[in-house]
Design a protein around this motif. Structure first.
Motif, PDB file in Angstrom:
ATOM      1  N   PRO A 196      47.504 122.308  12.566  1.00  0.00           N
ATOM      2  CA  PRO A 196      48.302 123.499  12.876  1.00  0.00           C
ATOM      3  C   PRO A 196      49.602 123.271  13.721  1.00  0.00           C
ATOM      4  N   ARG A 197      50.610 124.021  13.372  1.00  0.00           N
ATOM      5  CA  ARG A 197      51.881 124.081  13.998  1.00  0.00           C
ATOM      6  C   ARG A 197      51.566 124.835  15.417  1.00  0.00           C
ATOM      7  N   THR A 198      52.152 124.332  16.227  1.00  0.00           N
ATOM      8  CA  THR A 198      52.198 124.823  17.665  1.00  0.00           C
ATOM      9  C   THR A 198      53.281 126.070  17.845  1.00  0.00           C
ATOM     10  N   GLU A 199      52.925 126.732  18.926  1.00  0.00           N
ATOM     11  CA  GLU A 199      53.924 128.045  19.089  1.00  0.00           C
ATOM     12  C   GLU A 199      55.253 127.276  19.554  1.00  0.00           C
ATOM     13  N   GLU A 200      55.275 126.124  20.399  1.00  0.00           N
ATOM     14  CA  GLU A 200      56.333 125.552  20.938  1.00  0.00           C
ATOM     15  C   GLU A 200      57.321 124.919  19.736  1.00  0.00           C
ATOM     16  N   GLN A 201      56.644 124.424  18.579  1.00  0.00           N
ATOM     17  CA  GLN A 201      57.379 123.908  17.318  1.00  0.00           C
ATOM     18  C   GLN A 201      58.104 125.372  16.713  1.00  0.00           C
ATOM     19  N   ASN A 202      56.919 126.101  16.530  1.00  0.00           N
ATOM     20  CA  ASN A 202      57.662 127.511  15.980  1.00  0.00           C
ATOM     21  C   ASN A 202      58.903 128.331  16.551  1.00  0.00           C
ATOM     22  N   ALA A 203      58.844 128.377  18.024  1.00  0.00           N
ATOM     23  CA  ALA A 203      59.872 128.735  18.784  1.00  0.00           C
ATOM     24  C   ALA A 203      61.069 128.022  18.640  1.00  0.00           C
ATOM     25  N   ALA A 204      61.261 126.879  18.227  1.00  0.00           N
ATOM     26  CA  ALA A 204      62.423 126.259  17.921  1.00  0.00           C
ATOM     27  C   ALA A 204      63.268 126.754  16.566  1.00  0.00           C
ATOM     28  N   TYR A 205      62.670 128.049  15.984  1.00  0.00           N
ATOM     29  CA  TYR A 205      63.513 128.424  14.894  1.00  0.00           C
ATOM     30  C   TYR A 205      63.941 129.852  15.324  1.00  0.00           C
ATOM     31  N   LYS A 206      65.119 129.914  15.262  1.00  0.00           N
ATOM     32  CA  LYS A 206      65.819 131.217  15.290  1.00  0.00           C
ATOM     33  C   LYS A 206      66.697 131.604  14.210  1.00  0.00           C
ATOM     34  N   ASN A 207      67.337 132.785  14.226  1.00  0.00           N
ATOM     35  CA  ASN A 207      68.086 133.157  13.079  1.00  0.00           C
ATOM     36  C   ASN A 207      69.484 133.978  13.750  1.00  0.00           C
ATOM     37  N   PRO A 208      70.255 133.166  14.401  1.00  0.00           N
ATOM     38  CA  PRO A 208      71.497 133.738  14.895  1.00  0.00           C
ATOM     39  C   PRO A 208      72.479 134.247  13.809  1.00  0.00           C
ATOM     40  N   ASP A 209      72.515 133.769  12.690  1.00  0.00           N
ATOM     41  CA  ASP A 209      73.476 134.312  11.658  1.00  0.00           C
ATOM     42  C   ASP A 209      72.787 135.309  10.844  1.00  0.00           C
ATOM     43  N   LYS A 210      71.469 135.978  11.105  1.00  0.00           N
ATOM     44  CA  LYS A 210      70.659 137.335  10.490  1.00  0.00           C
ATOM     45  C   LYS A 210      70.616 136.615   9.004  1.00  0.00           C
ATOM     46  N   ASP A 211      70.256 135.411   8.734  1.00  0.00           N
ATOM     47  CA  ASP A 211      70.236 134.916   7.375  1.00  0.00           C
ATOM     48  C   ASP A 211      68.741 135.818   6.855  1.00  0.00           C
ATOM     49  N   PRO A 212      69.002 136.547   5.545  1.00  0.00           N
ATOM     50  CA  PRO A 212      67.851 136.903   5.176  1.00  0.00           C
ATOM     51  C   PRO A 212      66.755 136.307   4.646  1.00  0.00           C
ATOM     52  N   ARG A 213      66.729 134.988   4.682  1.00  0.00           N
ATOM     53  CA  ARG A 213      65.825 134.193   4.550  1.00  0.00           C
ATOM     54  C   ARG A 213      64.798 133.813   5.483  1.00  0.00           C
ATOM     55  N   GLY A 214      65.331 134.233   6.659  1.00  0.00           N
ATOM     56  CA  GLY A 214      64.301 134.257   7.883  1.00  0.00           C
ATOM     57  C   GLY A 214      64.889 133.203   8.904  1.00  0.00           C
ATOM     58  N   ILE A 215      64.011 133.007   9.877  1.00  0.00           N
ATOM     59  CA  ILE A 215      64.434 132.111  10.775  1.00  0.00           C
ATOM     60  C   ILE A 215      64.517 130.502  10.431  1.00  0.00           C
ATOM     61  N   TRP A 216      65.297 129.714  11.183  1.00  0.00           N
ATOM     62  CA  TRP A 216      65.573 128.340  11.013  1.00  0.00           C
ATOM     63  C   TRP A 216      66.083 127.555  11.851  1.00  0.00           C
ATOM     64  N   LYS A 217      65.932 126.360  11.715  1.00  0.00           N
ATOM     65  CA  LYS A 217      66.474 125.390  12.700  1.00  0.00           C
ATOM     66  C   LYS A 217      67.573 124.358  12.334  1.00  0.00           C
ATOM     67  N   THR A 218      68.191 123.784  12.964  1.00  0.00           N
ATOM     68  CA  THR A 218      69.188 122.824  12.332  1.00  0.00           C
ATOM     69  C   THR A 218      68.591 121.417  12.518  1.00  0.00           C
ATOM     70  N   SER A 219      69.103 120.511  11.346  1.00  0.00           N
ATOM     71  CA  SER A 219      68.705 119.407  11.256  1.00  0.00           C
ATOM     72  C   SER A 219      70.075 118.321  11.101  1.00  0.00           C
ATOM     73  N   ASP A 220      69.998 117.140  11.631  1.00  0.00           N
ATOM     74  CA  ASP A 220      71.218 116.348  11.356  1.00  0.00           C
ATOM     75  C   ASP A 220      71.558 116.238   9.897  1.00  0.00           C
ATOM     76  N   LEU A 221      72.741 115.995   9.632  1.00  0.00           N
ATOM     77  CA  LEU A 221      73.185 116.093   8.237  1.00  0.00           C
ATOM     78  C   LEU A 221      73.595 114.523   8.211  1.00  0.00           C
ATOM     79  N   SER A 222      73.722 113.555   9.321  1.00  0.00           N
ATOM     80  CA  SER A 222      73.833 112.153   9.036  1.00  0.00           C
ATOM     81  C   SER A 222      72.718 111.597   9.438  1.00  0.00           C
ATOM     82  N   ALA A 223      72.638 110.347   8.793  1.00  0.00           N
ATOM     83  CA  ALA A 223      71.526 109.349   8.929  1.00  0.00           C
ATOM     84  C   ALA A 223      72.163 107.972   8.998  1.00  0.00           C
ATOM     85  N   ARG A 224      71.327 106.903   9.472  1.00  0.00           N
ATOM     86  CA  ARG A 224      71.875 105.581   9.696  1.00  0.00           C
ATOM     87  C   ARG A 224      71.439 104.576   8.305  1.00  0.00           C
TER      88      ARG A 224
END
Length: 549
Positions: free
Chosen positions: A209-237
């Motif tokens: 089960p996902r923890t509350e701490e993990q879910n707390a990292a998801y926000k919606n600062p741009d009020k996206d209608p698809r709901g809360i989100w978090k960022t991930s790196d676009l770059s990789a090694r």
């Protein structure tokens, strides 16, 4: 592949075959069930008495349980002696070997006190692990608690019995919440949980089960209608040939390339598609290094299990002792288990390795934590998991293992006087029969019922446990396995107990058997059908001689 050798190995590699089959004898006064328990010679239904606590040497108990449960267990958890020299365990298997017989009854001491202590431990574990492997379903797994004293030898032993390819992982469980200042060298803060699967290539752990701490990292600062989100790196090694383009930010800033030594994860065309779909985050001012938006509703409904298990999630040893003391009355502090496991630790294993209707086996049951954890997990998720616990010590089995599970199931009053509601469920308590299934001269004991012998016949013929619903109706047709029908003539199943009657395969008896068009295997005391046996597609097997499995 490296192999492990030790004193007594040649004598124990096939010892599990020499262990006699015994029967399970119900003990109603130590059982806990809301429904009537099965009596001697009867088989309990899955619903009425699904859980089992067995008192007896676990080697003999496992052999007794095989005919019913082989190939049916989804998850095995065991907590064997760590061989620290402080556990007071002694080697007592009846192995026909002079070098092993001198160990009988002698308590195994610490390193330097008992020079062959590792050999004794390996001789004890080998036949038990061989039998345990036969209980696992093809999608099952075994979890073993251990520490540094035997973790290296256990890995090699498991590689030999379960196969190195079926190794899954070694988990580190943080068993204490503070360092031991009295440590001689380093504070030992962890134990191991070794995991092997019946078939690792296809075994899949459940997501946690996902923890509350993990879910707390998801926000919606741009009020996206698809709901809360978090960022991930676009770059990789990892090198990506299409991942070296320049990017112009909404603010006008030009990012000539990915960070040094990195590559964009997607092609330029895919990046533009994602930007149009508002899946790129440029920062509040529109000029930050772009990142992808991961929406909570699109991520896995759970988290992948990791190999580091911290006490704040799965408990620690002191928590386990507190649980035990609340549930069991010990006469002295010396009687309290030194290293019990917390219920949350076993629940983590159940969450990873079981379905809601799975069967769980613990053949080193001790304080009964596994049974407690099964009832607790069922109460939390509405499951109907079942457990089998085996405990060797008679006092512990009755006064600790069974008593703890009984109080957890029925409810109890804690030390503060508060009433704790029961979790529900029950169990049947059994002892091993004093005498084996077969007498000294190889005959079936006279008090063995048809249902009991049918389990052994089915196991001898199929190598698997007989399905629980197969014995609801008493019939000489035990079932059909891989296209062949299996019959047993015994104990007057056809209501004819004469010497030449229902227990002997004859023409008239054959006509009374339930019909099956395909090949048939018939177990009986004798065969008087002659050449007709082959014409009818019958393979005859004589009891008891064909039952030496």
């Amino acid at each position: 592949m490296p192999t492990l050798n030790w004193i007594g190995k040649e004598a124990v590699v096939k010892h599990h075959k020499e262990v006699p089959f015994r029967l399970l004898e119900p003990v109603p006064e130590l059982s806990c069930s809301p429904r009537p328990l099965a009596g001697p010679g009867e088989r309990e239904s899955t619903k009425d008495s699904a859980n089992l606590i067995v008192h007896g040497d676990n080697l003999h108990a496992l052999k007794a349980l095989l005919p019913r449960y082989a190939g049916q267990v989804k998850c095995i958890y065991i907590d064997p002696p760590y061989n620290t020299g402080n556990e007071g365990w002694a080697y007592n298997d009846n192995v026909n070997s002079p070098e092993i017989r001198r160990w009988l009854g002698a308590v195994v001491g610490k390193e330097g006190e008992t020079l062959d202590r590792h050999d004794r431990w390996l001789c004890m574990m080998y036949p038990r692990l061989v039998l345990l492997r036969q209980f696992l379903r093809e999608d099952g797994a075994i979890f073993i608690s251990i520490d540094d004293n035997e973790v290296a030898t256990l890995r090699l032993l498991m590689d030999e019995i379960f196969g190195a390819k079926n190794f899954v992982a070694t988990v580190l469980w943080q068993k204490v919440y503070s360092p031991k200042n009295s440590a001689r060298h380093l504070s030992e803060d962890h134990d191991y949980v070794i995991i092997y699967a019946a078939k690792a290539e296809t075994w899949k752990p459940n997501l946690l089960p996902r923890t509350e701490e993990q879910n707390a990292a998801y926000k919606n600062p741009d009020k996206d209608p698809r709901g809360i989100w978090k960022t991930s790196d676009l770059s990789a090694r990892n090198y990506y040939s299409a991942g070296t383009y320049s990017i112009t930010c909404p603010s006008g800033r030009v990012i000539e390339s990915p960070p040094k030594g990195m590559y964009w994860r997607v092609s330029e065309a895919r990046f533009k598609e994602m930007d149009l779909d508002n899946r790129i985050w440029w920062g509040k001012d529109g000029g930050a290094i772009p990142q992808t938006k991961r929406f909570l509703h699109e991520v896995k409904d759970g988290r992948v299990p990791q190999t580091m298990w911290f006490y704040n999630e799965v408990g620690h040893t002191q928590e386990a002792k507190k649980e035990l003391l609340e549930l069991v009355d010990f006469e002295t502090s010396d009687d309290v288990f030194i290293t019990p496991k917390p219920t949350r630790l076993i629940q983590r294993i159940l969450q990873i390795a079981t379905d809601q209707d799975s069967l769980i086996l613990d053949s080193f049951a001790g304080s009964g934590t596994s049974g407690h954890a099964v009832l607790k997990q069922n109460a939390e998720d509405g499951g109907a998991r079942r457990f089998i616990l085996v405990e060797m010590d008679e006092h512990i089995a009755a006064s600790v293992t069974a008593e703890r599970v009984k109080r957890v199931a029925n409810g109890y009053t804690n030390a503060k006087g508060a009433v704790v509601d029961g979790l529900g469920g029950g169990f049947q308590f059994c002892r091993l029969s004093a005498e084996p299934l077969f007498t000294a001269d190889g005959q079936i004991r006279s008090d063995v019922s048809f249902v009991q012998l049918a389990e052994f016949v089915w196991f001898a013929e199929t190598g698997s446990g007989r399905p629980p619903d197969a014995s609801e109706a008493l019939s000489p047709l035990l079932g059909v396995h891989e296209g062949r029908a299996i019959y047993l003539l015994y104990n007057g199943i056809l209501k004819d107990k004469s010497v030449g009657g229902g227990n002997v395969l004859s023409g008239p008896v054959f006509e009374l058997l339930p019909k099956f068009a395909g090949p048939k295997v018939i177990y009986a005391a004798a065969n008087r059908m002659g050449a007709r046996t082959a014409r009818e597609g019958v393979t005859f097997k004589q009891t008891p001689y064909a039952l030496e499995v």
